[in-house]
Enzyme design. Structure first.
Site, PDB file in Angstrom:
ATOM      1  N   ARG A 139     145.490  17.353 -32.344  1.00 11.07           N
ATOM      2  CA  ARG A 139     146.710  18.111 -32.611  1.00 11.07           C
ATOM      3  C   ARG A 139     146.575  18.529 -34.064  1.00 11.07           C
ATOM      4  O   ARG A 139     146.276  17.718 -34.935  1.00 11.07           O
ATOM      5  CB  ARG A 139     147.927  17.218 -32.398  1.00 11.07           C
ATOM      6  CG  ARG A 139     149.260  17.930 -32.596  1.00 11.07           C
ATOM      7  CD  ARG A 139     149.802  17.644 -33.960  1.00 11.07           C
ATOM      8  NE  ARG A 139     151.177  18.091 -34.130  1.00 11.07           N
ATOM      9  CZ  ARG A 139     151.762  18.202 -35.306  1.00 11.07           C
ATOM     10  NH1 ARG A 139     151.108  17.885 -36.417  1.00 11.07           N
ATOM     11  NH2 ARG A 139     152.988  18.609 -35.412  1.00 11.07           N
ATOM     12  N   HIS A 160     146.499  20.600 -45.975  1.00 12.01           N
ATOM     13  CA  HIS A 160     146.719  20.017 -47.301  1.00 12.01           C
ATOM     14  C   HIS A 160     146.207  18.582 -47.320  1.00 12.01           C
ATOM     15  O   HIS A 160     145.931  18.001 -46.281  1.00 12.01           O
ATOM     16  CB  HIS A 160     148.205  20.061 -47.667  1.00 12.01           C
ATOM     17  CG  HIS A 160     149.083  19.455 -46.615  1.00 12.01           C
ATOM     18  ND1 HIS A 160     149.562  20.174 -45.539  1.00 12.01           N
ATOM     19  CD2 HIS A 160     149.546  18.202 -46.457  1.00 12.01           C
ATOM     20  CE1 HIS A 160     150.291  19.386 -44.766  1.00 12.01           C
ATOM     21  NE2 HIS A 160     150.294  18.180 -45.305  1.00 12.01           N
ATOM     22  N   ASP A 185     148.022  19.867 -37.449  1.00 12.43           N
ATOM     23  CA  ASP A 185     149.255  19.978 -38.225  1.00 12.43           C
ATOM     24  C   ASP A 185     149.291  21.284 -39.013  1.00 12.43           C
ATOM     25  O   ASP A 185     148.289  21.712 -39.570  1.00 12.43           O
ATOM     26  CB  ASP A 185     149.349  18.787 -39.187  1.00 12.43           C
ATOM     27  CG  ASP A 185     150.653  18.753 -39.932  1.00 12.43           C
ATOM     28  OD1 ASP A 185     151.705  18.656 -39.281  1.00 12.43           O
ATOM     29  OD2 ASP A 185     150.622  18.838 -41.176  1.00 12.43           O
ATOM     30  N   GLU A 221     150.007  23.125 -34.095  1.00 13.87           N
ATOM     31  CA  GLU A 221     151.434  23.143 -34.429  1.00 13.87           C
ATOM     32  C   GLU A 221     151.754  24.532 -34.981  1.00 13.87           C
ATOM     33  O   GLU A 221     151.374  24.866 -36.103  1.00 13.87           O
ATOM     34  CB  GLU A 221     151.781  22.076 -35.472  1.00 13.87           C
ATOM     35  CG  GLU A 221     153.255  22.123 -35.819  1.00 13.87           C
ATOM     36  CD  GLU A 221     153.625  21.269 -37.014  1.00 13.87           C
ATOM     37  OE1 GLU A 221     154.765  20.773 -37.024  1.00 13.87           O
ATOM     38  OE2 GLU A 221     152.797  21.108 -37.931  1.00 13.87           O
TER      39      GLU A 221
END
Length: 191
Positions: free
Chosen positions: A133, A54, A135, A164
């Site tokens: 990483r 997003h 999200d 994640e």
């Protein structure tokens, strides 16, 4: 591991306004490059938190969508339920965690995907970071992450890719998407 460093609307910065601008509250590009160089000099690696599920409503593509509606070149970058698109609750578009302030990106759209891959390439090449990483990785398609992995590993074959994932993550760890995950299943068992 740095949580998002990009220009954003909030203090948590998971609502990116511009992926290629480091939030001035955190420093400059030159200072970030110095940080990366100093860490590498001391044999420490650095990974950045990418938010590709997003964006912010202030992200250029969403702003164009609100301005130009059905005629926007970015209308397929988001999941629009109906026009006119207005920033309100409830919204007429999908948002992360039902928030109208973080509209969900359509990573299956060819142009959106191209833009996000360019962002990925930018930090690996310009700043020599060591990985990402990712999200809310489980809300982005597997084919996107497979292509993302190929791009990152072609630039730096040791690039760490950590997703994640809030549930059983075995499908992401078959060698064609992520190197590691945030292991919440294990965390929950310990807790």
């Amino acid at each position: 591991y740095l949580t998002p460093i990009f220009l954003a609307s909030s203090s948590h910065r998971y609502d990116t306004i511009d992926y290629k601008i480091i939030d001035p509250l955190l420093g400059t590009e030159e200072e970030f490059k110095e940080l990366v160089d100093e860490l590498h000099h001391n044999k420490i690696k650095i990974i950045l938190d990418l938010v590709f599920n997003h964006s912010s409503t202030n992200f250029f593509a969403f702003q164009d969508l609100v301005k130009n509606q059905e005629k926007s070149a970015y209308r397929n970058w988001y999941f629009i339920e109906k026009f006119p698109v207005e920033m309100k609750t409830p919204s007429d578009y999908m948002g992360f965690s039902f928030s109208p302030w973080m509209p969900k990106l359509n990573t299956s759209d060819k142009e959106c995907r191209k833009y996000l891959f360019d962002v990925s390439r930018y930090y690996l090449e310009k700043f020599n970071i060591d990985g990402y990483r990712l999200d809310v990785a489980n809300e982005v398609t597997h084919d996107f992450w497979k292509e993302f992995r190929k791009l990152c590993k072609d630039i730096n074959n040791e690039c760490l890719i950590m997703g994640e994932i809030w549930f059983d993550s075995r499908t992401y760890l078959r060698g064609d998407e992520f190197d590691s995950v945030m292991n919440y299943t294990y965390f929950d068992a310990i807790r």
